[in-house]
Structures are given as structure tokens and as C-alpha cells.
Design a protein around this motif. Structure first.
Motif, short mmCIF file in Angstrom:
data_model
loop_
_atom_site.label_atom_id
_atom_site.label_comp_id
_atom_site.label_asym_id
_atom_site.label_seq_id
_atom_site.Cartn_x
_atom_site.Cartn_y
_atom_site.Cartn_z
N TYR A 31 0.85 -1.19 0.00
CA TYR A 31 0.00 0.00 0.00
C TYR A 31 0.88 1.23 0.00
CZ TYR A 31 0.87 0.76 5.00
OH TYR A 31 1.46 1.01 6.21
N VAL A 32 0.30 2.37 -0.29
CA VAL A 32 1.04 3.62 -0.27
C VAL A 32 0.78 4.29 1.07
CG1 VAL A 32 1.33 5.87 -1.37
CG2 VAL A 32 0.86 3.85 -2.77
N CYS A 33 1.85 4.60 1.78
CA CYS A 33 1.74 5.23 3.09
C CYS A 33 1.16 6.63 2.94
CB CYS A 33 3.12 5.30 3.74
SG CYS A 33 3.12 6.14 5.33
N PRO A 34 0.12 6.95 3.70
CA PRO A 34 -0.49 8.29 3.59
C PRO A 34 0.38 9.40 4.19
CG PRO A 34 -1.60 7.01 5.29
CD PRO A 34 -0.63 6.09 4.62
N VAL A 35 1.36 9.07 5.02
CA VAL A 35 2.21 10.09 5.66
C VAL A 35 3.37 10.48 4.75
CG1 VAL A 35 3.70 10.58 7.64
CG2 VAL A 35 1.57 9.29 7.95
N CYS A 36 4.12 9.48 4.25
CA CYS A 36 5.33 9.77 3.48
C CYS A 36 5.21 9.39 2.00
CB CYS A 36 6.53 9.06 4.09
SG CYS A 36 6.48 7.26 3.95
N GLU A 37 4.09 8.80 1.62
CA GLU A 37 3.80 8.42 0.23
C GLU A 37 4.79 7.40 -0.33
OE1 GLU A 37 3.41 12.01 -2.00
OE2 GLU A 37 1.60 12.61 -0.94
N GLN A 38 5.36 6.58 0.53
CA GLN A 38 6.26 5.51 0.10
C GLN A 38 5.46 4.22 0.02
OE1 GLN A 38 9.46 4.61 2.85
NE2 GLN A 38 10.79 3.95 1.18
N VAL A 39 5.81 3.35 -0.92
CA VAL A 39 5.15 2.06 -1.04
C VAL A 39 5.62 1.15 0.08
CG1 VAL A 39 4.83 0.03 -2.50
CG2 VAL A 39 4.94 2.29 -3.53
N VAL A 40 4.68 0.55 0.81
CA VAL A 40 4.99 -0.31 1.94
C VAL A 40 4.65 -1.75 1.56
CG1 VAL A 40 4.51 -0.82 4.36
CG2 VAL A 40 4.39 1.54 3.54
N GLU A 41 5.66 -2.62 1.61
CA GLU A 41 5.46 -4.03 1.34
C GLU A 41 4.96 -4.69 2.62
OE1 GLU A 41 5.92 -5.67 -1.53
OE2 GLU A 41 6.53 -3.84 -2.58
N LEU A 42 3.77 -5.25 2.60
CA LEU A 42 3.20 -5.87 3.79
C LEU A 42 3.89 -7.18 4.16
CD1 LEU A 42 -0.56 -5.15 3.14
CD2 LEU A 42 0.96 -4.03 4.76
N THR A 43 4.70 -7.72 3.28
CA THR A 43 5.44 -8.94 3.58
C THR A 43 6.74 -8.65 4.34
OG1 THR A 43 6.50 -8.81 1.40
CG2 THR A 43 4.50 -10.15 1.58
N ASP A 44 7.09 -7.37 4.49
CA ASP A 44 8.30 -6.98 5.22
C ASP A 44 7.88 -6.33 6.54
OD1 ASP A 44 10.71 -6.05 6.18
OD2 ASP A 44 11.30 -5.05 4.32
N PHE A 45 8.09 -7.04 7.64
CA PHE A 45 7.66 -6.58 8.96
C PHE A 45 8.31 -5.26 9.34
CE2 PHE A 45 8.01 -6.59 13.64
CZ PHE A 45 6.66 -6.58 13.95
N ARG A 46 9.58 -5.06 8.97
CA ARG A 46 10.28 -3.81 9.30
C ARG A 46 9.58 -2.61 8.67
NH1 ARG A 46 15.44 -3.41 7.08
NH2 ARG A 46 14.61 -4.60 5.36
N GLN A 47 9.15 -2.74 7.42
CA GLN A 47 8.47 -1.64 6.74
C GLN A 47 7.12 -1.34 7.39
OE1 GLN A 47 8.19 -1.87 2.48
NE2 GLN A 47 10.20 -2.84 2.31
N VAL A 48 6.40 -2.38 7.77
CA VAL A 48 5.08 -2.19 8.39
C VAL A 48 5.22 -1.44 9.70
CG1 VAL A 48 3.10 -3.38 9.39
CG2 VAL A 48 4.10 -4.22 7.26
N VAL A 49 6.18 -1.84 10.54
CA VAL A 49 6.39 -1.18 11.83
C VAL A 49 6.85 0.26 11.64
CG1 VAL A 49 7.76 -1.22 13.95
CG2 VAL A 49 6.79 -3.33 13.06
#
Length: 63
Positions: A31-49
């Protein structure tokens, strides 16, 4: 009455609709983060946190 043919409409088969590919699959894997507009891979726990923190900056990606 039995000798009358039942009229049936001829239609193209269903399920053959051609659609354009979306630029980014946002429904399942990312998904695209609404705060920083970066694409977040939900399969990567570090990115989600990282993207759950309020007021964060875009995450630096390791290549």
C-alpha cells in the motif's frame, strides 16, 4: 403450444472482459503510506512497523 420454439438470446460468454493492469496492486501485497507516500510491502515486517510511527520520514531501503 409445445410446437413453439422458445426464443433464446445469444450473448457473448461472461468472464472475457479485458481490463488494464493497475499500476500497483494495493489490495494484497502493498500500500502507499499516507504520511510519506512511500510504497509499503506488507510482507516486510520492518516496513510495516516503520510506517506505523506518526510523523515518520520515508524508510531508507537496503539494496
Amino acid at each position: 403450444m409445445l410446437h413453439q420454439a422458445v426464443k433464446t438470446e445469444t450473448r457473448p460468454p461472461l468472464g472475457t472482459v479485458r481490463r488494464t493492469q493497475p499500476a500497483l496492486r494495493q489490495c494484497c501485497d502493498n500500500y502507499v503510506c499516507p504520511v510519506c507516500e512511500q510504497v509499503v510491502e506488507l510482507t516486510d515486517f520492518r516496513q510495516v512497523v516503520w510506517h506505523q510511527r506518526p510523523g515518520h520520514k520515508p524508510m531508507e531501503m537496503d539494496d
